[in-house]
Design an enzyme around this catalytic site. Sequence first.
Site, PDB file in Angstrom:
ATOM      1  N   ARG A  21       0.835  -1.196   0.000  1.00 58.08           N
ATOM      2  CA  ARG A  21       0.000   0.000   0.000  1.00 58.08           C
ATOM      3  C   ARG A  21       0.877   1.257   0.000  1.00 58.08           C
ATOM      4  O   ARG A  21       2.061   1.211   0.357  1.00 58.08           O
ATOM      5  CB  ARG A  21      -0.950  -0.003   1.192  1.00 58.08           C
ATOM      6  CG  ARG A  21      -0.315   0.174   2.542  1.00 58.08           C
ATOM      7  CD  ARG A  21      -1.340  -0.004   3.659  1.00 58.08           C
ATOM      8  NE  ARG A  21      -0.759   0.311   4.965  1.00 58.08           N
ATOM      9  CZ  ARG A  21      -0.827   1.509   5.547  1.00 58.08           C
ATOM     10  NH1 ARG A  21      -1.460   2.498   4.930  1.00 58.08           N
ATOM     11  NH2 ARG A  21      -0.292   1.727   6.726  1.00 58.08           N
ATOM     12  N   ARG A  34      -5.963  -2.376  -5.043  1.00 59.21           N
ATOM     13  CA  ARG A  34      -6.418  -2.586  -3.675  1.00 59.21           C
ATOM     14  C   ARG A  34      -7.480  -1.562  -3.316  1.00 59.21           C
ATOM     15  O   ARG A  34      -7.361  -0.382  -3.646  1.00 59.21           O
ATOM     16  CB  ARG A  34      -5.215  -2.454  -2.740  1.00 59.21           C
ATOM     17  CG  ARG A  34      -5.402  -2.938  -1.330  1.00 59.21           C
ATOM     18  CD  ARG A  34      -4.029  -3.096  -0.710  1.00 59.21           C
ATOM     19  NE  ARG A  34      -4.079  -3.235   0.735  1.00 59.21           N
ATOM     20  CZ  ARG A  34      -3.000  -3.487   1.485  1.00 59.21           C
ATOM     21  NH1 ARG A  34      -1.824  -3.613   0.909  1.00 59.21           N
ATOM     22  NH2 ARG A  34      -3.115  -3.601   2.786  1.00 59.21           N
ATOM     23  N   ARG A  52      18.502 -21.756  33.966  1.00 62.83           N
ATOM     24  CA  ARG A  52      18.770 -20.725  32.970  1.00 62.83           C
ATOM     25  C   ARG A  52      19.685 -21.303  31.889  1.00 62.83           C
ATOM     26  O   ARG A  52      20.820 -21.706  32.177  1.00 62.83           O
ATOM     27  CB  ARG A  52      19.429 -19.530  33.650  1.00 62.83           C
ATOM     28  CG  ARG A  52      19.653 -18.325  32.753  1.00 62.83           C
ATOM     29  CD  ARG A  52      20.340 -17.215  33.546  1.00 62.83           C
ATOM     30  NE  ARG A  52      20.647 -16.085  32.699  1.00 62.83           N
ATOM     31  CZ  ARG A  52      19.859 -15.021  32.571  1.00 62.83           C
ATOM     32  NH1 ARG A  52      18.725 -14.968  33.252  1.00 62.83           N
ATOM     33  NH2 ARG A  52      20.209 -14.020  31.789  1.00 62.83           N
ATOM     34  N   ASN A  83       7.736   1.204   0.151  1.00 64.82           N
ATOM     35  CA  ASN A  83       7.973   0.130  -0.818  1.00 64.82           C
ATOM     36  C   ASN A  83       8.798   0.573  -2.027  1.00 64.82           C
ATOM     37  O   ASN A  83       9.283  -0.257  -2.779  1.00 64.82           O
ATOM     38  CB  ASN A  83       6.636  -0.437  -1.297  1.00 64.82           C
ATOM     39  CG  ASN A  83       5.820  -1.001  -0.146  1.00 64.82           C
ATOM     40  OD1 ASN A  83       6.201  -1.977   0.459  1.00 64.82           O
ATOM     41  ND2 ASN A  83       4.704  -0.344   0.158  1.00 64.82           N
ATOM     42  N   SER A 117      -3.375  -7.277   7.034  1.00 66.16           N
ATOM     43  CA  SER A 117      -2.912  -7.967   5.824  1.00 66.16           C
ATOM     44  C   SER A 117      -3.899  -9.050   5.416  1.00 66.16           C
ATOM     45  O   SER A 117      -4.114  -9.286   4.226  1.00 66.16           O
ATOM     46  CB  SER A 117      -1.533  -8.583   6.064  1.00 66.16           C
ATOM     47  OG  SER A 117      -0.569  -7.592   6.305  1.00 66.16           O
ATOM     48  N   GLN A 152       6.720 -10.151   1.711  1.00 64.05           N
ATOM     49  CA  GLN A 152       6.823  -8.809   2.259  1.00 64.05           C
ATOM     50  C   GLN A 152       8.073  -8.151   1.674  1.00 64.05           C
ATOM     51  O   GLN A 152       9.193  -8.569   1.969  1.00 64.05           O
ATOM     52  CB  GLN A 152       6.931  -8.898   3.786  1.00 64.05           C
ATOM     53  CG  GLN A 152       7.164  -7.581   4.480  1.00 64.05           C
ATOM     54  CD  GLN A 152       7.166  -7.738   5.983  1.00 64.05           C
ATOM     55  OE1 GLN A 152       6.165  -7.506   6.637  1.00 64.05           O
ATOM     56  NE2 GLN A 152       8.305  -8.149   6.550  1.00 64.05           N
TER      57      GLN A 152
END
Length: 222
Positions: free
Chosen positions: A10, A69, A156, A20, A80, A101
């Site tokens: 987007r 979109r 631990r 992007n 998403s 992605q």
Amino acid sequence: MQITALILARGGSKGILLKNLALVNNKTLISRTISVLREFSKFQSIWVSTDHESIAREARLSGARIHTRSRESATDEASSLLAVKEFAYHHPEISAIALFQCTSPFLTLFPIDQAYAMMTDLGYDSVFSVTTSYKLRWTFNSDFSVSPLNFELTRRPRRQDWDGDLMENGMFYFFRTRLLQSNVLQGGLMGVVEIPQNRSLEIDSPLDLKMAQAIAPLLDNS
């Protein structure tokens, strides 16, 4: 099984304007991802779902097809999952999707091939990318004290003595589209592909982008 690759991109990113289209090693993030997917060459088609014409133009020039979109699926609040369901609704012939992605800039062919084979040859319903973490995790209690989450105080672990935790890194999600009926991208027989820590950077902030730009010349040539 045939799998369709999908990128959600987007235009309304807030932390980095038009994230992007940011450049990493002289290529936009969207074109970096599309280039790897085209080189892989096994996907039935490669789509970018976007609401922004500049992103659409860059995606077309890089060799992807465009799904426009909707405004509702491109807001800051939209998930998403909503955008993927919208895409699948308009393409009911698609039985499996590989969601990528492009803000994970260090995607390579090998993990894609692993996930693809797990879906097509081994019968997995969903496969996603993870990175192993060796961090000792804590959580707040109701009184604001804290308790350990993934280890015991009296035992631990040393890093070399345990397998660590598998953490989603968001790079990709492969899934059969029937899972969308249950509003999930992961389900059925699930599997993971591990991504090395040095390739798991996700760009969310200007600092992340500067880090990616700094290390890309090294990783792209390795």
